[in-house]
Design an enzyme around this catalytic site. Structure first.
Site, short mmCIF file in Angstrom:
data_model
loop_
_atom_site.label_atom_id
_atom_site.label_comp_id
_atom_site.label_asym_id
_atom_site.label_seq_id
_atom_site.Cartn_x
_atom_site.Cartn_y
_atom_site.Cartn_z
N TYR A 90 -7.18 30.93 -72.13
CA TYR A 90 -7.98 32.08 -71.69
C TYR A 90 -8.17 32.09 -70.18
O TYR A 90 -8.21 33.15 -69.55
CB TYR A 90 -9.32 32.14 -72.42
CG TYR A 90 -9.19 32.92 -73.71
CD1 TYR A 90 -9.20 34.31 -73.71
CD2 TYR A 90 -8.98 32.27 -74.92
CE1 TYR A 90 -9.03 35.03 -74.88
CE2 TYR A 90 -8.81 32.98 -76.10
CZ TYR A 90 -8.83 34.37 -76.07
OH TYR A 90 -8.64 35.09 -77.23
N HIS A 146 -14.04 44.97 -77.14
CA HIS A 146 -13.70 43.56 -77.38
C HIS A 146 -14.17 42.64 -76.27
O HIS A 146 -13.64 41.55 -76.10
CB HIS A 146 -12.19 43.41 -77.63
CG HIS A 146 -11.73 44.09 -78.89
ND1 HIS A 146 -10.41 44.40 -79.17
CD2 HIS A 146 -12.44 44.52 -79.98
CE1 HIS A 146 -10.33 44.99 -80.35
NE2 HIS A 146 -11.55 45.08 -80.86
N THR A 216 -2.02 51.37 -77.78
CA THR A 216 -2.54 50.45 -78.81
C THR A 216 -1.69 50.56 -80.07
O THR A 216 -1.23 51.65 -80.43
CB THR A 216 -4.02 50.72 -79.15
OG1 THR A 216 -4.40 49.87 -80.24
CG2 THR A 216 -4.30 52.17 -79.53
N SER A 217 -1.49 49.41 -80.73
CA SER A 217 -0.74 49.41 -81.98
C SER A 217 -1.58 50.00 -83.11
O SER A 217 -1.06 50.26 -84.19
CB SER A 217 -0.31 47.98 -82.34
OG SER A 217 -1.45 47.15 -82.40
N GLU A 243 6.40 53.32 -78.44
CA GLU A 243 6.86 52.93 -79.79
C GLU A 243 6.00 53.61 -80.84
O GLU A 243 4.85 53.97 -80.59
CB GLU A 243 6.71 51.42 -80.00
CG GLU A 243 7.34 50.54 -78.93
CD GLU A 243 8.85 50.51 -79.05
OE1 GLU A 243 9.36 50.79 -80.15
OE2 GLU A 243 9.50 50.22 -78.03
C1 BJW Z 1 2.68 50.62 -74.25
C2 BJW Z 1 3.33 50.23 -73.12
C3 BJW Z 1 3.20 51.09 -72.05
C4 BJW Z 1 3.72 48.67 -74.65
N1 BJW Z 1 2.48 52.16 -72.18
N2 BJW Z 1 1.93 51.66 -74.45
C5 BJW Z 1 -10.29 46.87 -91.90
C6 BJW Z 1 -9.09 46.67 -92.51
C7 BJW Z 1 -8.43 45.44 -92.39
C8 BJW Z 1 -8.97 44.40 -91.64
C9 BJW Z 1 -10.16 44.61 -91.02
C10 BJW Z 1 -10.82 45.82 -91.18
N3 BJW Z 1 -11.97 45.75 -90.46
C11 BJW Z 1 -12.04 44.54 -89.85
C12 BJW Z 1 -10.96 43.81 -90.20
C13 BJW Z 1 -10.65 42.42 -89.72
C14 BJW Z 1 -10.10 42.34 -88.32
C15 BJW Z 1 -8.82 43.17 -88.25
O1 BJW Z 1 -8.78 44.26 -87.74
N4 BJW Z 1 -7.71 42.62 -88.70
C16 BJW Z 1 -6.43 43.33 -88.61
C17 BJW Z 1 -5.41 42.43 -87.93
C18 BJW Z 1 -6.02 43.77 -89.98
N5 BJW Z 1 -11.06 42.79 -87.35
C19 BJW Z 1 -11.99 41.97 -86.86
O2 BJW Z 1 -12.09 40.81 -87.22
C20 BJW Z 1 -12.96 42.54 -85.84
N6 BJW Z 1 -14.30 42.22 -86.21
C21 BJW Z 1 -14.90 42.81 -87.24
O3 BJW Z 1 -14.38 43.68 -87.88
O4 BJW Z 1 -16.20 42.33 -87.48
C22 BJW Z 1 -16.77 42.67 -88.74
C23 BJW Z 1 -16.25 41.67 -89.74
C24 BJW Z 1 -16.53 40.36 -89.57
C25 BJW Z 1 -16.06 39.43 -90.50
C26 BJW Z 1 -15.27 39.85 -91.57
C27 BJW Z 1 -14.96 41.20 -91.69
C28 BJW Z 1 -15.47 42.13 -90.78
C29 BJW Z 1 -12.74 41.89 -84.49
C30 BJW Z 1 -11.46 42.25 -83.86
C31 BJW Z 1 -11.31 41.49 -82.54
C32 BJW Z 1 -9.95 41.65 -81.93
N7 BJW Z 1 -9.80 40.74 -80.84
C33 BJW Z 1 -8.59 40.73 -80.05
C34 BJW Z 1 -8.62 39.55 -79.06
C35 BJW Z 1 -9.56 39.81 -77.91
C36 BJW Z 1 -9.58 38.64 -76.97
C37 BJW Z 1 -8.27 38.41 -76.28
O5 BJW Z 1 -7.83 39.24 -75.46
O6 BJW Z 1 -7.65 37.36 -76.54
O7 BJW Z 1 -8.45 41.98 -79.36
S1 BJW Z 1 -7.10 40.65 -81.05
C38 BJW Z 1 -6.14 41.73 -80.03
O8 BJW Z 1 -5.83 42.94 -80.77
C39 BJW Z 1 -7.10 42.15 -78.90
C40 BJW Z 1 -6.75 43.60 -78.74
O9 BJW Z 1 -7.82 44.28 -78.10
C41 BJW Z 1 -6.52 44.04 -80.16
C42 BJW Z 1 -5.72 45.29 -80.29
O10 BJW Z 1 -4.44 45.12 -79.79
P1 BJW Z 1 -3.75 46.30 -78.98
O11 BJW Z 1 -4.55 46.59 -77.78
O12 BJW Z 1 -3.48 47.42 -79.89
O13 BJW Z 1 -2.42 45.60 -78.48
P2 BJW Z 1 -1.02 45.34 -79.23
O14 BJW Z 1 -0.35 44.27 -78.46
O15 BJW Z 1 -1.20 45.15 -80.68
O16 BJW Z 1 -0.20 46.69 -79.04
C43 BJW Z 1 0.25 47.09 -77.75
C44 BJW Z 1 0.79 48.50 -77.86
O17 BJW Z 1 1.13 48.93 -76.55
C45 BJW Z 1 2.07 48.61 -78.70
O18 BJW Z 1 1.94 49.70 -79.61
C46 BJW Z 1 3.16 48.93 -77.67
O19 BJW Z 1 4.19 49.78 -78.18
C47 BJW Z 1 2.37 49.63 -76.61
N8 BJW Z 1 2.92 49.59 -75.26
N9 BJW Z 1 3.99 49.02 -73.40
C48 BJW Z 1 1.85 52.45 -73.36
N10 BJW Z 1 3.84 50.76 -70.90
#
Ligand code: BJW
Length: 271
Positions: A90, A146, A216-217, A243
């Site tokens: 980190y 986040h 965002t994905s 994408e």
């Molecule tokens: C471009 C580009 C360019 C490339 N221009 N685009 C409902 C259903 C199922 C599961 C759950 C649910 N509700 C909750 C959950 C559980 C879980 C979850 O979502 N799991 C899924 C994986 C299924 N969620 C949680 O745990 C959350 N908490 C919660 O719900 O609390 C209540 C609870 C507690 C206990 C049990 C149950 C519920 C917390 C989520 C925290 C996410 N944290 C992270 C890490 C942050 C710290 C760090 O930075 O290390 O956040 S994970 C990571 O993913 C980070 C991001 O913010 C997040 C989203 O990712 P993002 O931003 O979409 O990035 P990518 O890499 O995935 O995508 C990039 C995109 O950019 C792609 O599409 C490319 O094509 C595009 N791109 N170049 C524009 N130039």
């Protein structure tokens, strides 16, 4: 006019007429600032991370990103298991974010906010990013779902721990002036999002006539749920992403391109 230009023209019209605009951003918005997304492949990492910086000492961190699914590092369990390794990872990312510069996508969003608010409209920027680049580009009132990679705190007391611009150098780090271990102020999988941020995000989503999802994905919840919430509340929904994503089929218009290319076109002389 190709499909992308036609989509941009249509969305410009919506933005010009909107009283409320809400935006959800993800890691892709910062990709053009050379901050890797959670999906950047190991082969692509060299294009993002400068090998020469820190005399190569942090190469092991890059290897970590390449070898592991970053999601396995973004959990409380990972921090408990190996706080030295995870805090070092980190800190490597924290310094990378400090050295990065906002790109034209970030700047266009700040300009969009000025334009919408300047004519008395409501604007809300909801970000999943922890890098602070929207704020550095001039966006205000950014809703950080986040958390922030710059706001470390004690794991027990929650006391703020401020670190300088270079690597912390001690892993796991401690809250200055005490021996309490510090953690990054980000939200890991399984942790609750900050209440106030979720409430603000819901409010700006419900008031939006146009809702943009950029870089965002749309796979992580509850953040991704705001897209459907906006659509259900009657907003026009737009995705900007090179994408296809989990949201592509649920939005009204998809603008298939990079944020740093599409956003300036959407906002120039806009709205
Ligand atoms: C471009 C580009 C360019 C490339 N221009 N685009 C409902 C259903 C199922 C599961 C759950 C649910 N509700 C909750 C959950 C559980 C879980 C979850 O979502 N799991 C899924 C994986 C299924 N969620 C949680 O745990 C959350 N908490 C919660 O719900 O609390 C209540 C609870 C507690 C206990 C049990 C149950 C519920 C917390 C989520 C925290 C996410 N944290 C992270 C890490 C942050 C710290 C760090 O930075 O290390 O956040 S994970 C990571 O993913 C980070 C991001 O913010 C997040 C989203 O990712 P993002 O931003 O979409 O990035 P990518 O890499 O995935 O995508 C990039 C995109 O950019 C792609 O599409 C490319 O094509 C595009 N791109 N170049 C524009 N130039």
């Amino acid at each position: 006019m190709d499909g992308l230009d036609a989509g941009i023209a249509e969305v410009r019209g919506w933005l010009a007429a909107a009283r409320g605009v809400a935006v959800l951003t993800g890691a892709g918005v910062s990709a053009e600032s050379r901050i890797p997304t959670f999906r950047t492949s190991p082969e692509e990492l060299d294009g993002f991370v400068d090998d020469d910086e820190d005399g190569g000492a942090w190469d092991s961190m890059k290897a970590l990103w390449a070898r592991f699914d970053p999601a396995t590092l973004a959990t409380p369990e990972a921090y408990r298991r190996d706080p030295a390794m995870v805090s070092r990872w980190y800190d490597w990312r924290r310094v990378m974010c400090l050295r990065a510069e906002p790109n034209p996508g970030h700047l266009a969003l700040a300009a969009l906010q000025r334009a919408v608010e300047g004519r008395g409209g409501r604007f809300g920027l909801i970000t999943q990013n922890v890098d602070g680049l929207h704020q550095r580009a001039g966006s205000t009132g950014v809703i950080e779902l986040h958390g922030s990679i710059h706001a470390w705190r004690g794991i027990e007391s929650g006391r703020a721990a401020a670190f300088g611009e270079g690597p912390i150098g001690e892993y796991p780090p401690t809250v200055p002036g005490s021996d309490e271990i510090a953690r990054p102020g980000v939200v890991w999988f399984g942790e609750m999002l900050p209440d106030a941020a979720v409430r603000s995000a819901a409010a700006v989503t419900d008031e939006a006539d146009v809702f943009l999802t950029i870089g965002t994905s749309a796979e992580v919840y509850p953040a991704a749920g705001f897209i459907g919430r906006a659509r259900d509340a009657g907003a026009k929904t737009v995705e900007v992403n090179p994408e296809a994503t989990a949201a592509s089929r649920e939005v009204d218009v998809v603008l298939r391109g990079a944020g740093g290319e599409v956003m300036p076109k959407l906002v120039s002389r806009a709205v």
